[in-house]
Motif scaffolding. Structure first.
Motif, mmCIF file in Angstrom:
data_model
loop_
_atom_site.group_PDB
_atom_site.id
_atom_site.type_symbol
_atom_site.label_atom_id
_atom_site.label_comp_id
_atom_site.label_asym_id
_atom_site.label_seq_id
_atom_site.Cartn_x
_atom_site.Cartn_y
_atom_site.Cartn_z
ATOM 1 N N THR A 80 0.757 -1.385 0.064
ATOM 2 C CA THR A 80 0.050 0.021 -0.266
ATOM 3 C C THR A 80 0.740 1.236 0.259
ATOM 4 O OG1 THR A 80 -1.948 -1.083 1.067
ATOM 5 C CG2 THR A 80 -1.744 1.295 1.045
ATOM 6 N N GLY A 81 0.909 1.919 -1.125
ATOM 7 C CA GLY A 81 1.353 3.353 -1.094
ATOM 8 C C GLY A 81 2.873 3.258 -1.429
ATOM 9 N N GLU A 82 3.343 2.289 -1.560
ATOM 10 C CA GLU A 82 4.860 1.985 -1.743
ATOM 11 C C GLU A 82 5.458 1.781 -3.179
ATOM 12 O OE1 GLU A 82 6.974 -0.386 0.990
ATOM 13 O OE2 GLU A 82 5.828 0.218 2.578
ATOM 14 N N ARG A 83 6.505 1.909 -3.664
ATOM 15 C CA ARG A 83 7.210 1.551 -4.852
ATOM 16 C C ARG A 83 7.028 -0.004 -4.796
ATOM 17 N NH1 ARG A 83 9.554 5.235 -8.895
ATOM 18 N NH2 ARG A 83 10.262 3.281 -9.813
ATOM 19 N N ALA A 84 6.547 -0.766 -5.910
ATOM 20 C CA ALA A 84 6.764 -2.452 -5.904
ATOM 21 C C ALA A 84 8.449 -2.544 -5.776
ATOM 22 C CB ALA A 84 6.174 -2.694 -7.226
ATOM 23 N N ILE A 123 -11.402 7.323 4.788
ATOM 24 C CA ILE A 123 -11.077 8.200 4.099
ATOM 25 C C ILE A 123 -9.943 9.117 4.412
ATOM 26 C CG2 ILE A 123 -12.186 10.492 3.420
ATOM 27 C CD1 ILE A 123 -15.106 9.319 3.564
ATOM 28 N N TYR A 124 -9.776 9.061 5.874
ATOM 29 C CA TYR A 124 -8.426 9.403 6.266
ATOM 30 C C TYR A 124 -7.125 8.952 5.668
ATOM 31 C CZ TYR A 124 -5.011 11.328 9.990
ATOM 32 O OH TYR A 124 -3.885 11.810 10.528
ATOM 33 N N SER A 125 -7.311 7.559 5.431
ATOM 34 C CA SER A 125 -6.145 6.725 5.124
ATOM 35 C C SER A 125 -5.853 6.886 3.434
ATOM 36 C CB SER A 125 -6.329 5.242 5.112
ATOM 37 O OG SER A 125 -7.621 4.908 4.504
ATOM 38 N N THR A 178 0.849 13.521 3.071
ATOM 39 C CA THR A 178 0.183 12.822 4.090
ATOM 40 C C THR A 178 0.393 11.325 4.083
ATOM 41 O OG1 THR A 178 -2.017 13.388 3.345
ATOM 42 C CG2 THR A 178 -1.070 14.982 4.789
ATOM 43 N N ASN A 179 0.898 10.782 3.147
ATOM 44 C CA ASN A 179 1.078 9.523 3.038
ATOM 45 C C ASN A 179 2.524 9.017 3.396
ATOM 46 O OD1 ASN A 179 1.619 7.184 1.247
ATOM 47 N ND2 ASN A 179 -0.349 6.766 1.695
ATOM 48 N N ALA A 180 2.932 8.282 4.273
ATOM 49 C CA ALA A 180 4.182 8.116 4.923
ATOM 50 C C ALA A 180 4.980 7.427 3.643
ATOM 51 C CB ALA A 180 4.252 7.276 5.931
ATOM 52 N N PRO A 181 4.492 6.216 2.976
ATOM 53 C CA PRO A 181 5.167 5.518 1.814
ATOM 54 C C PRO A 181 5.609 6.421 0.674
ATOM 55 C CG PRO A 181 3.664 4.158 2.627
ATOM 56 C CD PRO A 181 3.367 5.453 3.147
ATOM 57 N N VAL A 182 4.608 7.294 0.434
ATOM 58 C CA VAL A 182 4.972 8.381 -0.918
ATOM 59 C C VAL A 182 6.039 9.426 -0.274
ATOM 60 C CG1 VAL A 182 3.873 10.355 -2.223
ATOM 61 C CG2 VAL A 182 2.702 8.224 -1.680
ATOM 62 N N GLU A 215 1.504 14.120 9.294
ATOM 63 C CA GLU A 215 0.373 13.332 9.697
ATOM 64 C C GLU A 215 -0.819 14.220 9.437
ATOM 65 O OE1 GLU A 215 -1.999 10.523 10.811
ATOM 66 O OE2 GLU A 215 0.176 10.412 11.381
ATOM 67 N N LEU A 216 -1.796 14.072 8.967
ATOM 68 C CA LEU A 216 -3.007 14.749 8.379
ATOM 69 C C LEU A 216 -3.581 15.553 9.361
ATOM 70 C CD1 LEU A 216 -4.844 15.867 6.101
ATOM 71 C CD2 LEU A 216 -6.215 13.684 6.359
ATOM 72 N N ARG A 217 -3.837 14.944 10.659
ATOM 73 C CA ARG A 217 -4.510 15.447 11.590
ATOM 74 C C ARG A 217 -3.635 16.544 12.180
ATOM 75 N NH1 ARG A 217 -3.207 10.706 13.701
ATOM 76 N NH2 ARG A 217 -5.355 9.871 13.365
#
Length: 379
Positions: free
Chosen positions: A241-245, A338-340, A350-354, A364-366
């Motif tokens: 999820t979210g990461e480069r393969a 939706i947050y995720s 706001t996405n750690a892997p990206v 962190e989004l919050r």
């Protein structure tokens, strides 16, 4: 809320972000829906269908982006769409940002609220990725079988074999939805199917639910190198999820393949799990390297829009309606799914892997939600 559905511009992308039943649901909640002229035609819905459902049909993508607070798409914005994005505009679509630093930067600079289908998680599921993963997995053996034919420079092996002749051997790397769907279809076509993965629970479930001509094996480099010389088709089906393969097959490993064999890298949206993969299109779907064909189309389900549009739109509308009903700020506060999905907001990743992939600061989004600009209504 004003919600816009532009026509997709990615090469031979025939899906559309919403179907008329979704328009009706949003209209029933008091929202306005705008759709670009002809956006749904290839998916089986003409402009009259959308008008009947209550949508307003506009001529150009610019009109859609100029008037709407939320844009619902299928694929990530293409370079020609970058300038259409506006600050604080909600973008709800597949993004796959890990391999696309330029788009990540544009979303930051434009201060877009970018919510990605592929990272939205609910109860350890990926409800908006799964429908397209299923279709991409089911298509993968079909295209692989076609490109094994001699007239496409393939080896000339028929996937099903024939009386007295062994079928093709298919290796599927991964054990998720793509792998399961690909294995089901490949096995149904008569192939000898091997699934290679690291999730023992998932592989055990596959063995229990799939046909007997499918077997599983634990993934490691040593075993992979022993298997590659025996297979005709490799289907890359790895998603984190979210990461480069991860690059599980290196360039050097191509020398182990049979000449004329084919790789279908379904992971290409996340950069591909084969080192030699690069994105291709439906216009030019394959390329050859070291005698091995590579099929790396980044929008495989786009070729079957009557099926894939409905599967996707039926899954996304619930979340789109919640975002529209509550506004994105309240929606992410009330709904962890939706947050995720929020990858970029107000200029922050706001996405750690990206963030890790691109070497960008993660927030962190919050912690930054109150710093995000408010959407300015344009008449």
């Amino acid at each position: 809320m004003k919600i816009g559905i532009p026509r997709e511009v990615k090469t031979r992308e025939y899906r559309v972000g919403m179907i008329p039943s979704g328009v009706e649901q949003l209209r029933a909640s008091g929202h306005e829906v705008y759709i670009q002229k002809g956006a749904g035609e290839k998916s089986g819905f003409d402009d009259a269908d959308y008008r009947e459902a209550g949508a307003i049909v506009l001529e150009s993508a610019k009109e859609i982006y100029d008037q709407c607070e939320m844009i619902i798409k299928v694929k990530e914005p293409q370079p020609e769409e970058y300038d259409l994005l506006r600050p604080a505009q909600i973008l709800f679509t597949y993004l796959h940002l890990a391999p696309v630093p330029d788009l990540t930067r544009v979303l930051q600079e434009k201060q877009v609220i970018a919510i990605a289908y592929e990272t939205l998680q609910e109860e350890n599921r990926l409800p908006l990725l799964d429908p397209m993963s299923q279709i991409a997995g089911e298509v993968a053996p079909l295209v692989a079988s076609y490109f094994l034919s001699a007239h496409t420079q393939g080896s000339g092996v028929l996937i099903s074999g024939a009386t007295g002749v062994a079928p093709a051997k298919v290796l599927i790397i991964g054990s998720g939805t793509v792998a399961k769907s690909a294995a089901k279809v490949a096995a149904g076509m008569g192939a000898d199917v091997l699934i290679m993965g690291r999730n023992r629970s998932a592989m055990s479930n596959l063995e229990e639910t799939l046909p007997e001509n499918i077997s599983t094996i634990y993934s490691n480099r040593y075993t992979l190198e022993k298997i590659l010389p025996t297979v005709d088709i490799v289907i890359g089906a790895v998603y984190i999820t979210g990461e480069r393969a991860p690059k599980l097959i290196t360039k050097e490993m191509l020398s182990l393949f049979k000449k004329g064999s084919i790789i279908v890298d379904v992971s290409i949206d996340q950069g591909g799990c084969i080192e030699t993969s690069r994105p291709t299109t439906h216009e030019e779907p394959v390329f050859e390297m070291d005698g091995v064909l590579h099929y790396c189309v980044a929008n495989i389900p786009g070729s079957y829009p009557l099926t894939s549009t409905q599967a996707l739109a039926n899954a996304t509308v619930k979340y789109a309606k919640r975002i529209a009903d509550l506004g994105w700020r309240e929606a992410v506060k009330q709904d962890d799914a939706i947050y995720s999905g929020v990858n970029v907001a107000g200029g922050f990743v706001t996405n750690a892997p990206v963030a890790k992939t691109h070497g960008i600061a993660y927030h962190e989004l919050r912690d930054i939600i109150d710093q995000c600009p408010l959407y300015e209504v344009h008449s």
